[in-house]
Write a protein that holds these residues in place. Structure first.
Motif, PDB file in Angstrom:
ATOM      1  N   GLU A 234       0.846  -1.205   0.000  1.00  0.00           N
ATOM      2  CA  GLU A 234       0.000   0.000   0.000  1.00  0.00           C
ATOM      3  C   GLU A 234       0.882   1.256   0.000  1.00  0.00           C
ATOM      4  O   GLU A 234       1.792   1.376   0.822  1.00  0.00           O
ATOM      5  CB  GLU A 234      -0.893  -0.003   1.256  1.00  0.00           C
ATOM      6  CG  GLU A 234      -1.717   1.253   1.483  1.00  0.00           C
ATOM      7  CD  GLU A 234      -2.791   1.466   0.429  1.00  0.00           C
ATOM      8  OE1 GLU A 234      -3.630   0.578   0.264  1.00  0.00           O
ATOM      9  OE2 GLU A 234      -2.752   2.529  -0.231  1.00  0.00           O
ATOM     10  N   GLY A 236      -0.792   4.459  -0.820  1.00  0.00           N
ATOM     11  CA  GLY A 236      -1.707   5.598  -0.822  1.00  0.00           C
ATOM     12  C   GLY A 236      -1.917   6.185   0.562  1.00  0.00           C
ATOM     13  O   GLY A 236      -1.059   6.069   1.448  1.00  0.00           O
ATOM     14  N   GLU A 237      -3.075   6.796   0.754  1.00  0.00           N
ATOM     15  CA  GLU A 237      -3.360   7.503   2.011  1.00  0.00           C
ATOM     16  C   GLU A 237      -3.391   6.595   3.228  1.00  0.00           C
ATOM     17  O   GLU A 237      -3.273   7.062   4.356  1.00  0.00           O
ATOM     18  CB  GLU A 237      -4.743   8.174   1.898  1.00  0.00           C
ATOM     19  CG  GLU A 237      -4.752   9.388   1.002  1.00  0.00           C
ATOM     20  CD  GLU A 237      -6.170   9.897   0.779  1.00  0.00           C
ATOM     21  OE1 GLU A 237      -7.107   9.298   1.339  1.00  0.00           O
ATOM     22  OE2 GLU A 237      -6.322  10.895   0.045  1.00  0.00           O
TER      23      GLU A 237
END
Ligand code: ZN
Ligand code: ZN
Length: 308
Positions: A234, A236-237
């Motif tokens: 991951e 992203g955010e």
């Protein structure tokens, strides 16, 4: 360079470096004094075993560089599934000494039962250390359960005892790696687990901006080509890096709400030589606590097919 060779240094220099770091940690965290005393005992034995292995000869492994390169390209660590004889004459007694040091250093009967089981042969030390080298937690837990021993402590004893051998194997396979194919496969290894043994890192040591993952078992060091969660990728955010303690921005947590994993990162002037990585680990236990309080954890060891 994604794969970072860890310096081998003399036993005397190692003691000097370790003492300097322990004193710094003890000054900042007086509460850790008993844990540091125990670590001194344990790492002393591990470092002695590593020095003895360095002075001797490693078993000859028939793992040609091309074969290893192909294995790594499939994402399988070099040592996974390989039948490798553990040097028991040297490491068998080390396991007993480590269990004894733990027994006297706070673990009490839980550790002395393990020491006694190793000494009277109710646990076969060679099988134990081989299971640890193969990162076979299931075999080890089953063995512990049958004998009424603490699986976590047995895992720790076995892991510490065989770690100098895992480190020496990793160095002989990778640092002195022959051939462009293996070098290339190592240079492009972009997994969060160790290319040598398959373990997750204990911490990431950040030196001059390079975030080097450090294997919790064999101490290999490697950098990823991406800044993302080392467990699930991951980026992203949901992947966040934060310093839980405002005054110590040099120690951070990477947390991922996609997989729930966390990784500790610590800024250092240089990568820790073997076996001093555990000092980076122990001096950041407050980060483990902070991560766990927020519901993050570390995933179980990855399992690989028995045969490469
Ligand atoms: Zn490793
Ligand atoms: Zn993740």
């Amino acid at each position: 360079m994604p794969y970072a060779p860890i310096q081998a240094i003399s036993r005397a220099k190692l003691t000097e470096m370790a003492e300097a770091r322990w004193q710094t940690v003890a000054a900042a965290r007086p509460d850790l004094a008993p844990a540091l005393d125990l670590q001194r005992q344990l790492l002393g034995r591990v470092a002695d075993a590593a020095a003895a292995l360095d002075a001797g000869r490693l078993p000859r492994l028939s793992l040609p560089p091309k074969y290893l390169a192909a294995k790594l390209r499939r994402g399988v660590p070099a040592l996974a599934g390989e039948p490798i004889p553990v040097p028991m004459t040297l490491l068998g007694p080390v396991a007993v000494q480590l269990a004894d040091a733990l027994a006297h250093g706070g673990a009490g009967d839980t550790a002395s039962h393990i020491r006694d089981a190793l000494q009277n042969g109710s646990i076969e030390a060679a099988s134990l250390l081989t299971a640890s080298l193969h990162r076979d937690q299931t075999a080890l837990r089953t063995g512990a359960a049958h004998r009424g021993l603490s699986p976590d402590l047995l895992w720790l004893v076995a892991e510490l005892a065989v770690s100098p051998f895992a480190h020496a194997l990793q160095r002989s396979l990778f640092v002195h790696a022959a051939g462009p194919e293996l070098q290339h496969a190592l240079g492009t290894w972009n997994h969060g687990y160790c290319a040598a043994c398959g373990s997750w890192p204990a911490v990431a040591e950040v030196v001059a901006g390079h975030r080097t993952l450090r294997c919790s078992f064999c101490s290999a060091g490697w950098e990823l080509t991406t800044y993302a969660c080392i467990y699930c990728g991951e980026s992203g955010e949901k992947f966040v890096t934060a310093a839980p303690n405002e005054e110590r921005k040099d120690r951070r947590l990477e947390v991922c709400s996609t997989c729930g994993g966390y990784l500790k990162t610590v800024d250092l002037p240089e990568l820790s030589p073997f076996p001093l990585l555990s000092i980076s680990d122990i001096e950041t236990t407050d980060l483990d606590v902070a991560a766990m309080e927020h519901g993050y954890g570390r995933p179980a060891l990855k399992e690989f097919a028995k045969r490469g």
